[in-house]
Write a protein that holds these residues in place. Structure first.
Motif, PDB file in Angstrom:
ATOM      1  N   GLY A   1       0.755  -1.248   0.000  1.00 46.25           N
ATOM      2  CA  GLY A   1       0.000   0.000   0.000  1.00 46.25           C
ATOM      3  C   GLY A   1       0.786   1.300   0.000  1.00 46.25           C
ATOM      4  O   GLY A   1       0.658   2.102  -0.931  1.00 46.25           O
ATOM      5  N   PRO A   2       1.626   1.534   1.019  1.00 47.69           N
ATOM      6  CA  PRO A   2       2.323   2.819   1.063  1.00 47.69           C
ATOM      7  C   PRO A   2       3.161   3.073  -0.186  1.00 47.69           C
ATOM      8  O   PRO A   2       3.193   4.189  -0.716  1.00 47.69           O
ATOM      9  N   GLY A   3       3.793   2.023  -0.670  1.00 46.58           N
ATOM     10  CA  GLY A   3       4.604   2.166  -1.874  1.00 46.58           C
ATOM     11  C   GLY A   3       3.757   2.389  -3.105  1.00 46.58           C
ATOM     12  O   GLY A   3       4.124   3.157  -4.006  1.00 46.58           O
TER      13      GLY A   3
ATOM     14  N   GLN B   1      -1.098  -6.400  -0.237  1.00 46.74           N
ATOM     15  CA  GLN B   1      -1.705  -5.489   0.731  1.00 46.74           C
ATOM     16  C   GLN B   1      -1.375  -5.840   2.175  1.00 46.74           C
ATOM     17  O   GLN B   1      -1.184  -7.000   2.520  1.00 46.74           O
ATOM     18  N   ARG B   2      -1.326  -4.791   3.019  1.00 44.42           N
ATOM     19  CA  ARG B   2      -1.065  -4.964   4.442  1.00 44.42           C
ATOM     20  C   ARG B   2      -1.979  -4.022   5.214  1.00 44.42           C
ATOM     21  O   ARG B   2      -2.736  -3.263   4.613  1.00 44.42           O
ATOM     22  N   GLY B   3      -1.891  -4.076   6.538  1.00 45.14           N
ATOM     23  CA  GLY B   3      -2.765  -3.247   7.353  1.00 45.14           C
ATOM     24  C   GLY B   3      -2.407  -1.773   7.256  1.00 45.14           C
ATOM     25  O   GLY B   3      -1.233  -1.413   7.305  1.00 45.14           O
TER      26      GLY B   3
ATOM     27  N   SER C   1      18.419   6.409   0.472  1.00 44.46           N
ATOM     28  CA  SER C   1      17.770   5.755  -0.661  1.00 44.46           C
ATOM     29  C   SER C   1      16.487   6.511  -0.974  1.00 44.46           C
ATOM     30  O   SER C   1      16.502   7.462  -1.747  1.00 44.46           O
ATOM     31  N   ILE C   2      15.411   6.170  -0.320  1.00 44.53           N
ATOM     32  CA  ILE C   2      14.135   6.838  -0.636  1.00 44.53           C
ATOM     33  C   ILE C   2      14.154   8.308  -0.228  1.00 44.53           C
ATOM     34  O   ILE C   2      13.514   9.147  -0.856  1.00 44.53           O
ATOM     35  N   GLY C   3      14.930   8.634   0.803  1.00 43.29           N
ATOM     36  CA  GLY C   3      14.884  10.001   1.327  1.00 43.29           C
ATOM     37  C   GLY C   3      15.991  10.912   0.824  1.00 43.29           C
ATOM     38  O   GLY C   3      16.150  12.036   1.313  1.00 43.29           O
TER      39      GLY C   3
ATOM     40  N   ILE D   1      22.854  -1.414   5.456  1.00 42.64           N
ATOM     41  CA  ILE D   1      21.877  -2.467   5.157  1.00 42.64           C
ATOM     42  C   ILE D   1      20.477  -1.974   5.507  1.00 42.64           C
ATOM     43  O   ILE D   1      20.345  -1.004   6.261  1.00 42.64           O
ATOM     44  N   TYR D   2      19.471  -2.591   4.919  1.00 41.02           N
ATOM     45  CA  TYR D   2      18.090  -2.348   5.324  1.00 41.02           C
ATOM     46  C   TYR D   2      17.772  -3.318   6.449  1.00 41.02           C
ATOM     47  O   TYR D   2      17.523  -4.485   6.200  1.00 41.02           O
ATOM     48  N   GLY D   3      17.796  -2.836   7.677  1.00 40.35           N
ATOM     49  CA  GLY D   3      17.554  -3.741   8.789  1.00 40.35           C
ATOM     50  C   GLY D   3      16.099  -4.147   8.905  1.00 40.35           C
ATOM     51  O   GLY D   3      15.768  -5.327   8.859  1.00 40.35           O
ATOM     52  N   LEU D   4      15.240  -3.155   9.020  1.00 38.26           N
ATOM     53  CA  LEU D   4      13.838  -3.444   9.342  1.00 38.26           C
ATOM     54  C   LEU D   4      13.177  -4.398   8.355  1.00 38.26           C
ATOM     55  O   LEU D   4      12.357  -5.222   8.730  1.00 38.26           O
ATOM     56  N   THR D   5      13.535  -4.276   7.087  1.00 33.40           N
ATOM     57  CA  THR D   5      12.895  -5.133   6.080  1.00 33.40           C
ATOM     58  C   THR D   5      13.673  -6.428   5.860  1.00 33.40           C
ATOM     59  O   THR D   5      13.540  -7.066   4.828  1.00 33.40           O
ATOM     60  N   LYS D   6      14.552  -6.731   6.808  1.00 26.14           N
ATOM     61  CA  LYS D   6      15.227  -8.026   6.845  1.00 26.14           C
ATOM     62  C   LYS D   6      16.365  -8.176   5.854  1.00 26.14           C
ATOM     63  O   LYS D   6      16.486  -9.202   5.182  1.00 26.14           O
TER      64      LYS D   6
HETATM   65  C1  TPP Z   1       7.052   3.967   1.380  1.00 22.72           C
HETATM   66  C2  TPP Z   1       7.750   2.852   2.051  1.00 22.72           C
HETATM   67  N1  TPP Z   1       8.589   2.077   1.339  1.00 22.72           N
HETATM   68  C3  TPP Z   1       9.243   1.052   1.916  1.00 22.72           C
HETATM   69  C4  TPP Z   1       9.065   0.765   3.237  1.00 22.72           C
HETATM   70  C5  TPP Z   1       9.763  -0.417   3.862  1.00 22.72           C
HETATM   71  N2  TPP Z   1      10.946  -0.026   4.621  1.00 22.72           N
HETATM   72  C6  TPP Z   1      10.838   0.306   5.914  1.00 22.72           C
HETATM   73  S1  TPP Z   1      12.345   0.672   6.591  1.00 22.72           S
HETATM   74  C7  TPP Z   1      13.132   0.374   5.131  1.00 22.72           C
HETATM   75  C8  TPP Z   1      14.620   0.490   5.015  1.00 22.72           C
HETATM   76  C9  TPP Z   1      15.276   0.674   6.329  1.00 22.72           C
HETATM   77  O1  TPP Z   1      16.654   0.783   6.146  1.00 22.72           O
HETATM   78  P1  TPP Z   1      17.464   1.878   6.947  1.00 22.72           P
HETATM   79  O2  TPP Z   1      16.916   3.220   6.665  1.00 22.72           O
HETATM   80  O3  TPP Z   1      18.902   1.690   6.651  1.00 22.72           O
HETATM   81  O4  TPP Z   1      17.106   1.590   8.470  1.00 22.72           O
HETATM   82  P2  TPP Z   1      17.650   0.385   9.379  1.00 22.72           P
HETATM   83  O5  TPP Z   1      16.475  -0.537   9.531  1.00 22.72           O
HETATM   84  O6  TPP Z   1      18.808  -0.244   8.676  1.00 22.72           O
HETATM   85  O7  TPP Z   1      18.048   1.042  10.656  1.00 22.72           O
HETATM   86  C10 TPP Z   1      12.234   0.003   4.144  1.00 22.72           C
HETATM   87  C11 TPP Z   1      12.631  -0.335   2.770  1.00 22.72           C
HETATM   88  C12 TPP Z   1       8.179   1.595   3.971  1.00 22.72           C
HETATM   89  N3  TPP Z   1       7.949   1.388   5.270  1.00 22.72           N
HETATM   90  N4  TPP Z   1       7.561   2.603   3.340  1.00 22.72           N
END
Ligand code: TPP
Ligand code: TPP
Ligand code: SF4
Ligand code: SF4
Ligand code: MG
Ligand code: MG
Lengths: 624, 339, 624, 339
Positions: free
Chosen positions: A324-326, A350-352, D102-104, D127-132
């Motif tokens: 969704g957010p993406g 989809q997610r919550g 990346s996105i920001g 690394i992207y931690g939260l998304t594994k």
């Molecule tokens: C619009 C959107 N796209 C993708 C995501 C999934 N997402 C959440 S955190 C993240 C990357 C986190 O990486 P980082 O900023 O390095 O944080 P870390 O977990 O490594 O501390 C992604 C891809 C999201 N929540 N929202």
């Protein structure tokens, strides 16, 4: 109703039950998902029909023993067709206090609990929020409790392999699996094979796990267990013969996209940005490089959508995937794909919601976004997957629609089917009809505005083709030449043709079928997406109770099959269960002016069969 | 290729009427590029121009090649998809200071970082032309515009400095109306394998007229321009007697005159386009204290992204079997259910 | 029907006509917009009711004489209430061949053409696409033609001021204005005042323009003009007495936002990114720094929406503004504002789509986006402006709703009302009721989840307030504490309360009124946004013809006034004209199960009165 | 302020259970910052922490201040709105290498360019931690991740190099577990008026464990770290005998040992944190050939954006009358219609 009571109620001989729900719950570190999938495989091989529901914690690695770190895997298996993970739990495996306290409420009265009492330490009890130890404060009396020091048993069993204490205890899940396999008479072979191939590099680890598995099994055979707890038989279901495998929705979707690419004779340009629960699709395709697919982790979702569009412009099939957010971020780019009429597949798992919402939970609340989540009039085909297995065919269909009608297509899945797994009777790919794309090559009076008179698809002329050099873009274009046009009549004409192209897709999709029940009647329960299973079971039960209800499952969320309206008009009432506040139901009402009723659940959890059953019955009662 | 060799400017001019304001610097750039294309020896059908939105971004409509006028700021992302899907194509990106550095900053950043083989041309007029003159991220402090009626207060971005910071391996600068110089820079950019970034000073007579006069003016050119040539000393001025000198301990730069108070030829910095620190230093030089560097500031090639992607893929393919769907479906654990 | 024929048909004495449509057309360089607005002012002062329609070219500065560079300004004025710019043109002023060829089709048979024949050079004729000169090939015979060498006349008139040839010719538009003012007996005073104050620094320019204006006027008095062409009188309309000004929709919207801020006693944080036709709002507010507003040109629309949200979090009212493509990009951020329940006003000045579409043309195709253009269930209030003047009140109402219910609000305007101008009887701001925001200050058992039991608004506690330190975010939050919560029941509860909060806003908005006609009848024409004028006139004419039709204009697009359904049910039929393929009509159908009919126009041009009139009549005929 | 003076770590710790993986570097950073806050003398209620999405971005939940856990990549934009709306607030941004770069990337770029007064802390675990565990724009080439099972091929971004390229006026680097060093760097960042950017090397034991060991390891620290101090020579090594030298003509850097083949103390570069060229050079130094600079690479303050905005506004207000709506409505040309 507990396993034991089922003996009575189901009136079968011996310790035979028609269906059972087992849930494995423990720390994210306890390997419950692995345990569950092994049990699932053994169960499928045994010949039961089944459905599963993995429930991940939101945290990546919560501290051991924390309630918010509990990971659970539920399996519902039986002798008749099973399409949901089941409502109440008959057997609960709880590896620690947190797992017990967070899952007990779903256990049926009289249900069976298997716990590792070694993990019921004061520290863990406090972490879980217990003031006293449930194992001996009587609070579990309504259930049958099997409390074992699993740790001790395991250390005993794996001693020969000289693992460190830490590694040895990692085998606890296999020991538990062995015990549960004994309980339901499952074969350990597939698990053992799996362990040996997985740890081929570390044979001692493999053998230790195997030993633990066997120890758990023999514990069941030898130990003194509470009365009524013995080996239960679940008769084989009448499953179609053939070759089977397990698949998650994500896996089947990945396979379907690759298959679709081959049927269209197109390379895939898959561009995505990680997001739960959609990331796994990116992962799955990234490890299939032998196929004609390029995977691209873009800097964000906008870039991912744009790269996919660029891929389509260049002559690949662009595919982009997110949740969704993406998808919200891709709206402007999707509008460009609509305006330029380029093929594109957009997958939304989809997610919550709203906003970040509940990333690891499931929901169906992005249908409105799929229909309208862009500026201006940009209608496009939308299809939704009903189950893990269905993802394969839906993905192929998405590719077919996108390429045949040069349009973006939105494919809706959700966190539940993406992560759940179910047995899949592997199809023969050679039986699928191909739909090869014909790129334009003829420079003779070519214009980028050229259309297929029948499908209204815009010509697809890819860079590299001599003589077809042309420009496209997001500004309104002349219907004749494809050049920029600000002419009012032309804008009207282009708006009309864009709409007409999508509307007439209805002529190229199969009629709407009734999944269960008659084509007319008192009530049609109309569902879409992952609610299929729950609705199916609910309707089945109601019909068993003699109610005149049918189940209609929609795959095409836009446009609708030609017979959809007339089909719905054949029912006195229509009920639309959705995991949102009511989105599909509004479209049905506006399109067909049918007073469709709503049943909505937005808790991040799939429907329970009985929730839908109840709604059906109250609706039919109130109307009589 | 012989066929293409014979192509002319006309062959690369589309039938579309050019619709920039009279006197717009974009006309000159268009002409120069249409002239240049035939000499690059790339067939028309293998050439793709991709742009975002802005006056500058109308560019593709006027080129008789494949072209995509996309959405605001996203050209580098769409171009990346095109190039990844078909590395055979010669892909150009045309963008503006708003399109490329305001809304599109992130995509430009990552296209440069990944070093995907695109020629990225940024027409910098330090203003939003198409939307009628709001200030842009490259506008000088104090720019009066409809959105900053009392003058802008935020600091401008230096496109070349940004590009190097993003990891670009080719960074150059030229001027809209300097056909010869622009041509040579574009040839270099095209020859470079990987992402090449070219900032082109472009005059917008309607909303930001004359901002580059100080450097465009032929009379003062010798003083205001520092023409870069690899291996040549950083000298300028009427008879090349002035030069840039560096104090090695505090890394301060100053303008010196050869022959005056003990300055000799070899005190002058020598341009090394492979040296990133030097490139960063050059990218930041600006008038009035310093002449403005023109030409290739930085060129330090490494393997382009798409080459790496396909190379890895071919590697992997050796190990992973054939692309057989039926085999894929039957991979992993399977079992048979008999009748 | 031509001006002259109107004499007959309208049966008035003397050269009196009830209403007239005049269009000024020329190169973007010819200053037609300025000419038009001066004529508008004079007409308003004269006491006619009026409406205008500026039609800008898509190009910034097209080469002189190009058809795509033609800029036009149309004014419809008369002795009765006028709410659209009129359908056919009675008097066409064409400053060059391109202006003539692109506008002639809208001129009524027998209409009056005023051209500068000095501009009908071979070069310009070719540029415009004429093979022969229309001034002498007879093709204009069906019209009355006044062909004058305006250039020559002007040079003559301004000689005394010694301007360069180039500057002297810049006065052509004033000369032409003078002539048209003579034709309709307008006073030149306001124009003369305007010129003198505008060019106070350059008196010679001012006087030259004044001289040209007067010369054009006296030319009318003295020259030999075609038969029937003399001074026409248009009787004063019965306009309410009071102080008047002209305003564009953008101006009124800017004023309304500033006014709303004062009524809420809040500073405004206005963050935007330029885009046609929304940029002017950013410009307007940027030059009002004496008010409590900070304007911020962000790097993109996402940043603009986010900065506005940040502003609201900090205790200002965040406002963000864009057009369709930009709003698409804001979807994810708007979803965050919905989840965190922060006040936010989002202004969408709609334009032609999809994608880049027709930036300078008008359309109403973003209603669906406003309703659903985000992931998940995120309903929010939506209001739309009916006219330039209405923008003022609508903006105030948007601020009221956003702050009273701590929610994002979408305000829909469009390119037509944003750029058109109309006379405005200046309201007395002191008569507006204020709605001051009460920020939370009480630390006593404060939680960020606290709600107003009546409005369900979430507490607004701004940083800087001691003792109220708290965290908010996009993840689902506990209804009680506001802390992150993954609990299923809580998610259901929060989803329900978010929805309930928006739904019950219906209790705080006025009942739906009928703009014209009875509250029941054969047909209700239901419109929204800038179609107000055309619908109003069409309904008026039909009622004059004795048809039983009413005009209902919706300001609240979500939620609806409580009486809306019952009101619509009072009509046998409902017709919904929209400048899109049918968006509002679908909501009416789904909400009220009314078989509302659609009338859609997507050409980038506003409805013509007769298009709606025709639809009304055919609908009523077919149904009898 | 006395009230605040007495505050302690506890006062800045929220009641929320910290939910990072055991061993995560984020714990150390959190502790350091909670300890630091009382010494900054800013009242809790005037302190705001804003983050995007990611493990690192959960930071605000654990601070007993105002906080906003926003959406992925947008924290700098939201923080800019907060600071512009109320410049009195002390605004911190916490972001990650994915969230911020990346996105920001675009928002970080423009927050730094505008020089709005925020403290921006980027927790870089590559690394992207939260998304594994997917690779990020700062991941080293060859990083194996779920999305790059055969290793990543694209070049990583250098956060500090990017920041300077973006126009940042304060750029520093530290390490999650070096509480003392991190504290001093954060104090400097907080003291800096304008946007300050701090890259913090952060270990992710779950998905990218040990990538910074080469520099975190105390044993080899002397060799692997170049501790920056303004005005001090760029020396390192066990007894500070090694140093960084610059060749003034080709601007090449090399590591030399004082006393060995004619190298003297004053051949070593002296750190000047106001020198942008030097900062750019330092930002790019990396092992194994060079030690990694830690501390303040660049600090060259200028008027923050929000100060300029309000100053201009106050200027303007003198000329434009009072904020009177009735007057506004009646401004410009008006006329009366009598009865
Ligand atoms: C619009 C959107 N796209 C993708 C995501 C999934 N997402 C959440 S955190 C993240 C990357 C986190 O990486 P980082 O900023 O390095 O944080 P870390 O977990 O490594 O501390 C992604 C891809 C999201 N929540 N929202
Ligand atoms: C999503 C979106 N936002 C905003 C716009 C409006 N817009 C079009 S071009 C432009 C800026 C153009 O500036 P620049 O890139 O410098 O190009 P120039 O016109 O100066 O050549 C803007 C803001 C748009 N078309 N789409
Ligand atoms: S506005 Fe400026 S940049 Fe745009 S076309 Fe006109 S002159 Fe060129
Ligand atoms: S995944 Fe890595 S970064 Fe995230 S909390 Fe766990 S250890 Fe820390
Ligand atoms: Mg520009
Ligand atoms: Mg990270």
């Amino acid at each position: 109703m507990s396993v034991v009571d089922k003996l009575v109620s189901q009136e079968l001989e011996g310790n035979t039950v028609r269906d059972v729900v087992v849930r494995f719950a423990g720390d994210s570190g306890d390997g419950m998902q692995l345990t569950g999938s092994n049990f699932t495989e053994a169960t499928a091989i045994y010949g039961n029909d089944l459905a599963t529901f993995p429930d991940f914690p939101a945290e990546i690695r919560a501290p051991a023993g924390a309630t918010f770190g509990v990971s659970a895997f539920q399996i519902y298996f039986g002798s008749e067709d099973v399409t949901t993970a089941g409502d109440e739990v008959d057997v609960l495996v709880a590896m620690n206090p947190a797992a017990l306290i967070t899952n007990l409420s779903d256990l049926v009265y009289g249900g069976l609990i298997i716990v590792d009492d070694g993990s019921f330490t004061d520290k863990n009890l406090v972490r879980a929020g217990y003031s006293s130890n449930p194992l001996d404060d009587g609070s579990l009396d309504p259930y049958r409790l099997i409390s074992i020091e699993i740790g001790k048993q395991v250390l005993e069993a794996v001693k020969p392999f000289g693992l460190s204490h830490k590694f040895a205890l990692r085998c606890k899940n296999m020991w538990t699996l062995g015990l549960v396999m004994w309980l339901f008479d499952r074969s350990r072979d597939s698990t053992i094979d799996g362990l040996r191939s997985k740890f081929s590099k570390k044979p001692e680890i493999a053998e230790a796990n195997v030993a633990a598995l066997n120890a758990g099994h023999s514990y069941g055979e030898t130990a003194e267990l509470p009365s009524g707890v013995e080996v239960y038989k679940v008769p084989k279901a009448h499953v179609q013969p053939g070759l089977y495998r397990n698949t998650t929705g994500t896996e089947a979707l990945a396979f379907g996209l690759l298959a679709g690419g081959q049927l269209a004779e197109l390379p895939l340009m898959f561009a995505s940005y990680p997001i739960t629960p959609a990331s796994n699709l990116l992962h799955a395709l990234s490890s299939q490089k032998q196929f004609d697919v390029v995977t691209f982790q873009a800097e964000d979702e906008i870039a991912a959508a744009c790269a996919a569009i660029g891929g389509s412009f260049a002559g690949s099939l662009g595919v982009t995937s997110s949740s969704g957010p993406g998808i919200s971020l891709k709206g402007e780019a999707i509008s460009l794909a609509c305006a330029t009429e380029l093929p594109l597949v957009i997958v939304n798992t989809q997610r919550g919601g709203p906003s970040t919402g509940l990333p690891t939970k499931t929901e169906q609340s992005d249908l409105n976004q799929a229909l309208f989540g862009r500026h201006a009039d940009t209608s496009l085909p939308i299809i939704a997957a009903a189950s893990c297995v269905d993802c394969f065919d839906v993905a192929i269909e998405a590719v077919r629609l996108a390429t045949k009608f040069t349009t973006p297509v939105i494919l809706l899945s959700d966190g539940y089917i993406a992560n759940a797994s179910e047995p899949w009777r592997v199809p023969d790919f050679d039986e699928y009809e191909s739909f090869p794309v014909q790129f334009e090559t003829d420079a003779e009076n070519f214009t980028p505005a050229k259309r297929d008179p029948e499908t209204l698809a815009r010509v697809w002329a890819k860079p590299g083709t001599p003589g077809l050099e042309h420009r496209i873009g997001g500004i309104e274009k002349s219907f004749e030449t494809g050049d920029i046009s600000y002419d009012p009549e032309n804008h009207q004409k282009m708006t009309d043709v864009r709409k007409a192209k999508i509307d007439q897709i209805a002529n190229y999709i199969p009629d709407q079928q009734v999944s269960l029940g008659r084509e007319v009647g008192a009530l049609a329960v109309v569902g879409w997406g992952s609610t299929f299973g729950a609705i199916h079971q609910a309707v089945k039960r109601c019909r068993a109770d003699g109610l005149e209800v049918s189940h209609i499952h929609a795959r095409y969320m836009w446009p609708y099959p030609k017979n959809f309206e007339q089909l719905l008009n054949g029912f006195e009432q229509v009920l639309v269960p959705e995991m949102n506040v009511g989105q599909f139901v509004e479209v049905i009402r506006s399109r067909f002016l049918i007073d469709a009723k709503r049943l909505n659940k937005v808790s991040g959890q799939p429907f329970k069969i009985r929730e839908i059953e109840k709604a059906i019955k109250s609706l039919l009662e109130s109307s009589t | 290729m012989n066929a293409e060799q014979k192509l002319t400017l006309k062959d690369f001019s589309s039938d579309q009427e050019v619709r920039w304001c009279p006197g717009c610097g974009d006309y000159a750039i268009l002409k120069t590029i249409q002239k240049l294309m035939p000499n690059l020896g790339v067939p028309k059908e293998k050439t793709v121009f991709i742009s975002g939105i802005g006056c500058s971004s109308r560019f593709p409509y006027y080129m008789e090649t494949y072209g995509f006028h996309t959405i605001h700021g996203r050209a580098p992302a769409i171009a990346s998809g095109v190039k990844l899907a078909n590395p055979e194509l010669d892909v150009w990106v045309v963008t503006g200071d708003g399109d490329g550095l305001s809304i599109g900053g992130n995509h430009l950043l990552h296209a440069l970082r990944r070093n995907i083989n695109l020629q990225i041309l940024l027409f910098n007029n330090e203003i939003y032309g198409l939307t009628k003159g709001q200030y842009s991220p490259t506008s000088q402090v104090g720019t009066m515009s409809p959105s900053t009626p009392n003058g802008s207060v935020d600091l401008p971005l230096r496109p070349c400095t940004f590009a190097i910071g993003a990891g670009a391996r080719f960074v150059a600068r030229s001027i809209d109306t300097e056909a010869k110089h622009l041509t040579s820079v574009l040839e270099r950019a095209h020859g470079h394998k990987g992402a090449s970034f070219v900032e082109i000073y472009q005059n917008c007579p309607v909303y930001n007229d004359g901002i580059f006069d100080y450097i465009k003016d032929k009379k003062t050119a010798a003083e205001s321009r520092l023409i870069l040539e690899h291996g040549k000393a950083l000298t300028f001025g009427d008879d090349d007697q002035k030069g840039i000198r560096l104090d090695p301990r505090n890394m301060q730069l100053d303008v010196v005159t050869i022959g005056e108070n003990g300055v000799e030829e070899d005190h002058i910095l020598v341009h090394d386009e492979t040296n990133k620190v030097m490139a960063q230093m050059l990218a930041d030089l600006k008038g009035p204290d310093f002449p403005e560097p023109l030409g290739v500031l930085y060129c330090n090639p490494t393997e382009p992204y798409e080459i790496g992607v396909y190379a890895q893929r071919n590697e992997v393919r050796k190990s992973l079997g054939s692309p057989d769907i039926n085999a894929l479906l039957r991979s992993g654990h399977t079992w048979n259910v008999e009748k």
